[in-house]
Scaffold this motif. Structure first.
Motif, short mmCIF file in Angstrom:
data_model
loop_
_atom_site.label_atom_id
_atom_site.label_comp_id
_atom_site.label_asym_id
_atom_site.label_seq_id
_atom_site.Cartn_x
_atom_site.Cartn_y
_atom_site.Cartn_z
N ALA A 101 -14.86 37.74 -25.63
CA ALA A 101 -14.10 38.52 -24.66
C ALA A 101 -13.66 37.67 -23.47
O ALA A 101 -12.62 37.94 -22.85
N ARG A 102 -14.42 36.64 -23.16
CA ARG A 102 -14.08 35.76 -22.03
C ARG A 102 -13.11 34.65 -22.42
O ARG A 102 -12.62 33.91 -21.57
N MET A 103 -12.83 34.49 -23.69
CA MET A 103 -11.95 33.44 -24.19
C MET A 103 -10.49 33.84 -23.99
O MET A 103 -10.17 35.03 -24.01
N PRO A 104 -9.60 32.88 -23.80
CA PRO A 104 -8.17 33.22 -23.75
C PRO A 104 -7.75 33.95 -25.04
O PRO A 104 -8.25 33.65 -26.13
N THR A 105 -6.84 34.89 -24.90
CA THR A 105 -6.46 35.77 -26.01
C THR A 105 -6.03 35.01 -27.25
O THR A 105 -6.51 35.27 -28.36
N ARG A 106 -5.09 34.08 -27.10
CA ARG A 106 -4.59 33.37 -28.29
C ARG A 106 -5.70 32.58 -28.96
O ARG A 106 -5.82 32.57 -30.18
N ARG A 107 -6.53 31.93 -28.19
CA ARG A 107 -7.64 31.14 -28.74
C ARG A 107 -8.58 32.05 -29.54
O ARG A 107 -9.00 31.71 -30.64
N ARG A 108 -8.91 33.20 -28.96
CA ARG A 108 -9.81 34.16 -29.64
C ARG A 108 -9.16 34.65 -30.94
O ARG A 108 -9.81 34.70 -31.98
N GLU A 109 -7.88 35.00 -30.88
CA GLU A 109 -7.19 35.50 -32.06
C GLU A 109 -7.09 34.44 -33.16
O GLU A 109 -7.21 34.75 -34.34
N ILE A 110 -6.89 33.20 -32.77
CA ILE A 110 -6.85 32.10 -33.75
C ILE A 110 -8.22 31.91 -34.38
O ILE A 110 -8.35 31.75 -35.60
N LEU A 111 -9.27 31.97 -33.58
CA LEU A 111 -10.63 31.83 -34.11
C LEU A 111 -10.95 32.97 -35.08
O LEU A 111 -11.49 32.74 -36.16
N VAL A 112 -10.60 34.18 -34.72
CA VAL A 112 -10.85 35.33 -35.60
C VAL A 112 -10.05 35.20 -36.89
O VAL A 112 -10.56 35.47 -37.98
N ALA A 113 -8.80 34.77 -36.77
CA ALA A 113 -7.96 34.60 -37.97
C ALA A 113 -8.57 33.58 -38.92
O ALA A 113 -8.57 33.76 -40.14
N ALA A 114 -9.12 32.51 -38.35
CA ALA A 114 -9.70 31.45 -39.18
C ALA A 114 -11.07 31.83 -39.73
O ALA A 114 -11.34 31.67 -40.92
N ARG A 115 -11.94 32.33 -38.88
CA ARG A 115 -13.34 32.53 -39.27
C ARG A 115 -13.67 33.91 -39.79
O ARG A 115 -14.61 34.06 -40.55
N VAL A 116 -12.92 34.92 -39.41
CA VAL A 116 -13.19 36.27 -39.90
C VAL A 116 -12.25 36.61 -41.05
O VAL A 116 -12.68 37.07 -42.10
N GLU A 117 -10.93 36.37 -40.83
CA GLU A 117 -9.95 36.70 -41.86
C GLU A 117 -9.86 35.63 -42.94
O GLU A 117 -9.32 35.88 -44.01
N GLY A 118 -10.34 34.42 -42.64
CA GLY A 118 -10.34 33.36 -43.64
C GLY A 118 -8.99 32.70 -43.87
O GLY A 118 -8.78 32.08 -44.90
N LEU A 119 -8.08 32.80 -42.89
CA LEU A 119 -6.76 32.21 -43.06
C LEU A 119 -6.82 30.69 -42.92
O LEU A 119 -7.65 30.15 -42.18
N LEU A 120 -5.92 30.02 -43.61
CA LEU A 120 -5.77 28.58 -43.46
C LEU A 120 -5.06 28.28 -42.16
O LEU A 120 -4.33 29.13 -41.62
N ASN A 121 -5.24 27.07 -41.67
CA ASN A 121 -4.59 26.70 -40.42
C ASN A 121 -3.07 26.84 -40.51
O ASN A 121 -2.43 27.26 -39.55
N SER A 122 -2.50 26.49 -41.66
CA SER A 122 -1.05 26.62 -41.81
C SER A 122 -0.61 28.08 -41.74
O SER A 122 0.44 28.39 -41.18
N GLU A 123 -1.40 28.99 -42.27
CA GLU A 123 -1.08 30.42 -42.20
C GLU A 123 -1.20 30.93 -40.77
O GLU A 123 -0.40 31.76 -40.33
N ILE A 124 -2.17 30.42 -40.06
CA ILE A 124 -2.36 30.81 -38.66
C ILE A 124 -1.18 30.31 -37.82
O ILE A 124 -0.65 31.03 -36.96
N ALA A 125 -0.75 29.08 -38.10
CA ALA A 125 0.39 28.51 -37.36
C ALA A 125 1.63 29.38 -37.56
O ALA A 125 2.37 29.64 -36.60
#
Length: 182
Positions: A116-140
């Motif tokens: 919750a204290r993390m910048p929004t985009r950083r948090r959303e990128i982390l969730v996309a990678a670690r929770v949703e399992g997306l590849l970095n290219s998909e996140i980009a």
């Protein structure tokens, strides 16, 4: 089954073994299973009692062997394979005891606060990678940023978590990553 009929069927099985096994192999999908079923058929013919007449010896033998193979498949499909038994014997109980459950809940709550204290985009990128399992290219593509930006944000997010969650072993070891696509 009369001795003469049993003898006739066994003689027929011997003379047509290769053809019968080939047909059975196509039915059951395995040369070994077909051979095993043929062997069991031979034994059952010897042990059978009186039966009526058989009009088509090949069809009778093939049906008998197919039924034996089916019974074996059903029996074996319930059992575990050897590797699964070894894995179960050495399986660690992951179901937590009350202490582990309370600790995990505490860790999740602490992680939620840090996120919750993390910048929004950083948090959303982390969730996309670690929770949703997306590849970095998909996140980009999703966030319309470069691949290097995704990598930098992920590194920063992981370092932030490590810094602010020093008591969470999974974070410190880097084992809080979820599944990623291949």
């Amino acid at each position: 089954m009369t001795d003469s009929l049993a003898s006739t069927l066994r003689a027929r099985m011997v003379s047509r073994y290769v053809e019968l096994r080939g047909k059975l192999e196509r039915i059951v999908g395995s040369r070994d299973d077909a051979a095993d079923a043929m062997q069991e058929t031979w034994l059952r013919l010897a042990a059978m009692g009186d039966a009526g007449t058989v009009h088509n010896a090949d069809a009778y033998l093939l049906r008998m062997a197919a039924n034996i193979a089916t019974d074996g498949y059903r029996r074996d499909s319930v059992l575990l394979v050897r590797g699964e038994i070894d894995a179960l014997v050495h399986l660690v109980d992951e179901a937590g005891d009350p202490e582990r459950i309370a600790s995990a809940r505490s860790d999740v709550q602490a992680l939620s606060q840090v996120l919750a204290r993390m910048p929004t985009r950083r948090r959303e990128i982390l969730v996309a990678a670690r929770v949703e399992g997306l590849l970095n290219s998909e996140i980009a593509l999703r966030f319309e940023v470069s691949l290097s930006t995704v990598e930098k944000e992920l590194r920063a997010a992981l370092e932030y978590c490590k810094k602010h969650l020093p008591d969470v072993d999974a974070v410190q070891r880097g084992h809080f990553a979820g599944p990623r696509h291949n």
